[in-house]
Enzyme design. Sequence first.
Site, PDB file in Angstrom:
ATOM      1  N   TRP A   1       0.817  -1.224   0.000  1.00 28.44           N
ATOM      2  CA  TRP A   1       0.000   0.000   0.000  1.00 28.44           C
ATOM      3  C   TRP A   1       0.855   1.280   0.000  1.00 28.44           C
ATOM      4  O   TRP A   1       0.397   2.345  -0.314  1.00 28.44           O
ATOM      5  CB  TRP A   1      -0.916   0.011   1.243  1.00 28.44           C
TER       6      TRP A   1
ATOM      7  N   HIS B   1      12.956  -2.643  -0.346  1.00 30.93           N
ATOM      8  CA  HIS B   1      12.248  -1.972  -1.429  1.00 30.93           C
ATOM      9  C   HIS B   1      13.096  -0.829  -1.956  1.00 30.93           C
ATOM     10  O   HIS B   1      13.771  -0.126  -1.194  1.00 30.93           O
ATOM     11  CB  HIS B   1      10.883  -1.465  -0.947  1.00 30.93           C
TER      12      HIS B   1
ATOM     13  N   GLY C   1       5.596   2.368 -10.536  1.00 32.32           N
ATOM     14  CA  GLY C   1       4.714   3.533 -10.521  1.00 32.32           C
ATOM     15  C   GLY C   1       4.809   4.380 -11.775  1.00 32.32           C
ATOM     16  O   GLY C   1       4.307   5.494 -11.821  1.00 32.32           O
TER      17      GLY C   1
ATOM     18  N   SER D   1       4.282  -1.675 -12.045  1.00 29.53           N
ATOM     19  CA  SER D   1       3.166  -1.412 -12.966  1.00 29.53           C
ATOM     20  C   SER D   1       2.426  -2.679 -13.377  1.00 29.53           C
ATOM     21  O   SER D   1       1.986  -2.806 -14.530  1.00 29.53           O
ATOM     22  CB  SER D   1       3.651  -0.655 -14.206  1.00 29.53           C
TER      23      SER D   1
ATOM     24  N   GLY E   1       1.835  -2.368  -6.336  1.00 35.46           N
ATOM     25  CA  GLY E   1       1.749  -1.064  -5.673  1.00 35.46           C
ATOM     26  C   GLY E   1       0.394  -0.443  -5.942  1.00 35.46           C
ATOM     27  O   GLY E   1      -0.615  -0.775  -5.303  1.00 35.46           O
ATOM     28  N   GLY E   2       0.346   0.446  -6.904  1.00 33.37           N
ATOM     29  CA  GLY E   2      -0.850   1.218  -7.225  1.00 33.37           C
ATOM     30  C   GLY E   2      -2.107   0.374  -7.364  1.00 33.37           C
ATOM     31  O   GLY E   2      -3.173   0.726  -6.821  1.00 33.37           O
TER      32      GLY E   2
HETATM   33  P1  13P Z   1       3.478  -0.209  -8.855  1.00 36.47           P
HETATM   34  O1  13P Z   1       2.684  -1.482  -8.980  1.00 36.47           O
HETATM   35  O2  13P Z   1       2.664   0.941  -8.465  1.00 36.47           O
HETATM   36  O3  13P Z   1       4.317   0.015 -10.063  1.00 36.47           O
HETATM   37  O4  13P Z   1       4.503  -0.446  -7.659  1.00 36.47           O
HETATM   38  C1  13P Z   1       5.254  -1.562  -7.572  1.00 36.47           C
HETATM   39  C2  13P Z   1       5.894  -1.635  -6.260  1.00 36.47           C
HETATM   40  O5  13P Z   1       6.768  -0.877  -5.941  1.00 36.47           O
HETATM   41  C3  13P Z   1       5.405  -2.676  -5.330  1.00 36.47           C
HETATM   42  O6  13P Z   1       6.298  -2.792  -4.255  1.00 36.47           O
END
Ligand code: 13P
Length: 678
Positions: A436, A522, A600, A640, A661-662
């Site tokens: 998150w 991360h 992201g 992504s 992530g997103g």
């Molecule tokens: P996104 O899915 O937003 O690209 O982020 C990936 C991420 O950093 C998960 O830890």
Amino acid sequence: MPRSRSKSNLYYQGGAWAARMILSLTLLLSGVTKAIDPKGTVYKLQDYLIYFDVPSLLSQDMLTAIAVMLCSVEFLLGIYLFFGIRRRFTSYLTLIFIGLMTLVTLFILIWHPVSDCGCFGDAIHLTNGQTFVKNLVLLGCAIVYRYTYATTHKLIGVSLHWLVSMYSILFILFVSLYNNYYLPLADFRPYKVGVNIPKAMLIPEGAAEPEYETTFWLEKNGRRQRFTIDNYPDSTWTYISTEKKLVKEGYVPPITDFSVCDTLGNDLTDSLLADTGYTMMLISPTFDQANRVPVDEINALNDYCLDHKYRFYALTASSMSSVDKWIYYTGAEYPIYFCDATVLKTMVRSNPGLILLHGGTILGKWSGHDLPTLSDGQSVKSIIQDGDNNLRILLKIILYYLIPLLFITFANKFWMNHKHHLNHKTMRQKIVAGNWKMNMNLQDGINLAKEINETLKADKPNCGVVICTPFIHLASVAPLLDKSLVKLGAENCADKAKGAYTGEVSAEMVKSTGADYVILGHSERRQYYHETPEILKEKVQLALQNGLKIIFCIGETLEEREANKQNEVVKAELDGSVYGLSAEEWKNIVLAYEPIWAIGTGKTATADQAEEMLAYIRSTVAEKYGKAVAEETTILYGGSCKPSNAKELFAKPDIDGGLIGGASLKAADFKGIIDAWK
Ligand code: 13P
């Protein structure tokens, strides 16, 4: 004592192997030699029918089917025995087959319906006595194998058995049908290409003559007695009869029975063979059964011979009425002479067949299905054939069998490995984890966690699901989750165990909330909070000590990728923080490859790029912990990842899920990605 037991065990196993190999090689030899000449087997079967006075009980086609079946059974039994395929079943079948054949050979030995049973076609001739002894030996081997098959090994894995069986069936059917349609690939008969017929009929000077013993019966005063030349009595005895018995076989020329005559019975053998020019002989044992399809080609060859002053004639054993029919239907203008049917069947295994002679030497043989064509200006020399060595042909046939077999065996092995690889993938735990990040206040986080939990309760996931939340959510979210469906994780933990570290949250504190996972390494923490491999190593140790599973992230920047340093970078990240762990500790590690340029940005690594990196990462795990552990390690892709591309990414053999992530901030999107495993 144990020594002698192991010795006798060795003899036992050796005997089992010897029995298996003797049976296998004999059956292979007899299967292949019959498959090379199925018409020979048909003629042999006809001899048996004639003996039983039912010459037309079975049609030519039925006899051909039996011949093909017989050689196929022998060949397949030989292959099954050789490779150790279905050993129990094969041991029974071999015993039944050899048992039946032994009975047949006993019958042949006693009643002599044929002079040679035809076990090995024309390749090896055995007397009926020799054949029976051979079968007794084989029967002994079949009995031994029946009781010892389990001690012998399979030469190929069970997974290959069906493949070898199918291939062998197709191979032997192809060989036998090919040789039946055309001429036998190897010619073991006396009329082979290259043979000079008149020479093959001669007894060479100095060759051993057959030896006979002559005895005489004479009579005196009503008493009969036998005498030899050495004790021949005086003239008071009256001569009655002479008996001549062969005591020693002499030289028998390869060809003894070639004799040709015309319709009036005049012997033409010498005059025909004395011809020094080219001669074409059309061979048809019985015109009634001859294939009439190639009549135009035959007549064209006759015309060619007439134009070039070569001799062309037909040899047959047909009745006069059949000859007349043949002339009527085919418009034959060439002379037709007569010869013994068996000789004609021996000369060429086709009805009709063609032989090209020059000065009595056989220069070529053709089946009626592939007669040569000669245009006016073409020399007859252009169709002369090379007489190939039979042993070389047999070896070629064995290679034609073995080379594709090796190829398909390797292809199968490759495919099985690939499948095994895929199976490993399915055995490895698949995970979709949400990260998150710093996006939710407590209320929004609780609502999202509830929604995810409800959604997954309604439609169970096909993979492990983890949500990694900010620290402040953990304690509130933990009781909301059905742990069998969704696990909880933190996004970080401190590199210190406990103490005066204002603002930090330890691994122990994370665990105490009910969380099971923690994300470490991360790129955002490495980049913005300067977490070095050394710091991460400390965090990893503390997390493990507190019973947390770690989602350990690695990945390269855009510059590093453009400089083609991605492998080097991820390897260094792993080396620096986790590759010092014991194999036992390693079981708690999930890796996540997240190329920084894809996080992201909406710019996903292609499925192939991701697969390439994950396969590389897995290979480094294999180097460190061995192949088996590497196959067991779950490696995720992150960057992504969304419902629209998850399926393609997860289809790759080394990608075991995603770190999201997103798209993990909306229950529907997160569920869409989880569903990519369905
Ligand atoms: P996104 O899915 O937003 O690209 O982020 C990936 C991420 O950093 C998960 O830890």
